[in-house]
Write a protein that holds these residues in place. Structure first.
Motif: not given
Ligand code: 5GP
Ligand code: ZN
Length: 111
Positions: A47, A82-84, A88-92, A99
């Protein structure tokens, strides 16, 4: 190898829209906007938290440059990047990705 490393290496299929020595970009499997492209470094960084030195900063910058080029070539006047970072920030998927979202009105703040 993680799933995005496999896409960058061509080991699993993806709808690739852009590729160079540093970066691969492909259509998101589950699009959240009419245009939804993921831009990833070819090398594995988990990340933004892994952007810690000149080499990782270079590939992160190349991801932004590729996103801008893709947007420009698609004639997008407005788009969102967007980058998670973290679950909790939505990173899967834990391989750095931008994005690139466009083609509909975006709301702010994001959910
Ligand atoms: P995150 O939730 O980590 O910010 O984003 C991961 C994104 O990757 C999601 O939007 C999801 O739809 C997309 N994705 C997950 N697996 C695949 C895959 O195998 N192929 C493609 N093209 N997209 C994927
Ligand atoms: Zn990876």
């Amino acid at each position: 190898m993680c799933i995005f490393c496999k896409i960058a290496a061509g080991e699993i299929p993806a709808n690739i829209v852009y590729k160079n020595e540093h970066v691969t970009a492909f259509k998101d499997l589950n699009p959240q906007a009419p245009t939804h492209i993921l831009v990833i470094p070819n090398q594995h960084l988990e990340s933004v938290n892994d952007i810690v030195d000149d080499a990782s900063a270079l590939v992160a910058g190349e991801c932004l440059r590729a996103a801008r080029e893709i947007a420009q070539q698609a004639g997008l006047s407005s788009y969102r990047i967007v980058t998670n970072i973290g679950a909790d920030a939505g990173q899967s998927v834990f391989h750095l990705h931008l994005h690139l979202l466009a083609g509909r009105k975006m709301s702010w703040p994001p959910g």
